[in-house]
Design an enzyme around this catalytic site. Structure first.
Site, short mmCIF file in Angstrom:
data_model
loop_
_atom_site.label_atom_id
_atom_site.label_comp_id
_atom_site.label_asym_id
_atom_site.label_seq_id
_atom_site.Cartn_x
_atom_site.Cartn_y
_atom_site.Cartn_z
N SER A 1 -104.89 14.68 -8.45
CA SER A 1 -103.56 14.66 -9.03
C SER A 1 -102.87 14.55 -7.64
O SER A 1 -103.10 13.93 -6.99
CB SER A 1 -103.62 15.62 -9.84
OG SER A 1 -102.54 15.39 -10.59
N HIS B 1 -104.50 11.38 -12.12
CA HIS B 1 -103.52 11.62 -12.87
C HIS B 1 -102.50 10.63 -12.61
O HIS B 1 -102.06 10.67 -11.05
CB HIS B 1 -102.97 12.97 -12.89
CG HIS B 1 -104.16 14.07 -13.69
ND1 HIS B 1 -103.97 15.31 -13.06
CD2 HIS B 1 -105.08 13.76 -14.05
CE1 HIS B 1 -105.07 15.90 -13.59
NE2 HIS B 1 -105.56 15.07 -14.38
N ASP C 1 -107.35 20.67 -14.71
CA ASP C 1 -108.20 19.53 -14.79
C ASP C 1 -109.33 19.22 -13.90
O ASP C 1 -108.97 19.18 -12.72
CB ASP C 1 -107.43 18.40 -15.08
CG ASP C 1 -108.12 17.13 -16.02
OD1 ASP C 1 -109.34 17.52 -16.72
OD2 ASP C 1 -107.88 16.12 -15.49
#
Length: 189
Positions: free
Chosen positions: A11, A38, A131
C-alpha cells in the site's frame, strides 16, 4: 515444496520498493508474480506501464480470465479483488471492500493459499492498514513461504509491523534483498 506463484502486496510507500525489485528479477522465473496494491480507482490507470518501464519482466494489468504465464508479472486492477480460479487463471470480483480496500491483499493471498497450497510465496511491503496479515497467516498454515519488508525500512511501517506482531518469527527483508529472495525461489520449483 516448490513455488508455483509469488505474491507481492503493498500500500502506501510500496511503489518505490517495487521499482527497486522489478529491474532485478530473473527473466526465466518458473512462476508468475502477482502484485496487489491499494490504489485509487481511475478509469485510465497507467501504473502497470510505470512498473513495466523499470521491470526486467513483462508487467500487465490483470483482467478477468487472464491466463497466467511463468516469468510474467500481473497487477491487480483498481477496484477489483483478484482471485485464482485455478492454477492457471485469474478472476476479478467487485464484491465489498475488505479492510477498506478493493483489491484486498488478504483476499488474493487467501485465494492463492486455497488453490496453490504449500506452493505459494508472498511478500508484504509498506502500507498503512492491516490488510495482508490474515492472508499471510493462511499461506503459513499451508506451509507456503512468506516474508515482509523490514518495518524499519518502510515508508509507512504499520502494515509490516502488524504482520510482525502476528508472526514474530517472519522473515524480514530489506528492499535491496527482495529480488534475490524471489529469484532464489526458482530453485525450489
Amino acid at each position: 515444496m516448490g513455488t508455483d506463484i509469488f505474491l507481492i502486496g503493498g500500500s502506501a510507500g510500496s511503489i518505490l520498493v517495487l521499482l527497486q525489485i522489478l529491474p532485478h528479477l530473473d527473466k526465466d522465473l518458473p512462476f508468475p508474480i502477482v502484485i496487489i496494491l491499494h490504489r485509487k480507482a481511475f478509469p485510465q490507470s497507467s501504473l502497470h506501464i510505470l512498473l513495466e518501464t523499470s521491470a526486467a519482466i513483462s508487467v500487465q494489468e490483470a483482467e478477468d480470465k487472464t491466463e497466467l504465464e511463468n516469468g510474467k508479472c500481473y497487477l491487480a486492477p483498481a477496484n477489483y479483488h483478484l482471485l485464482f480460479e485455478n492454477k492457471k487463471s485469474l478472476a476479478l470480483d467487485a464484491s465489498e471492500k475488505v479492510n477498506f480496500s478493493r483489491p484486498s491483499i488478504d483476499v488474493t493471498f487467501e485465494s492463492a493459499a486455497r488453490i496453490f497450497k504449500n506452493n505459494v510465496g508472498a511478500l508484504l511491503l509498506s502500507g498503512g492498514s492491516q490488510d495482508g496479515v490474515e492472508g499471510l497467516l493462511h499461506i503459513i498454515q499451508n506451509q507456503g513461504i512468506v516474508a515482509i519488508q523490514d518495518p524499519n525500512t518502510a515508508e509507512v511501517s504499520y502494515m509490516p509491523q502488524q504482520a510482525l506482531q502476528a508472526i514474530p518469527d517472519i522473515r524480514l527483508l530489506q528492499p535491496g534483498e527482495m529480488a534475490t529472495f524471489i529469484n532464489k525461489l526458482k530453485y525450489n520449483t
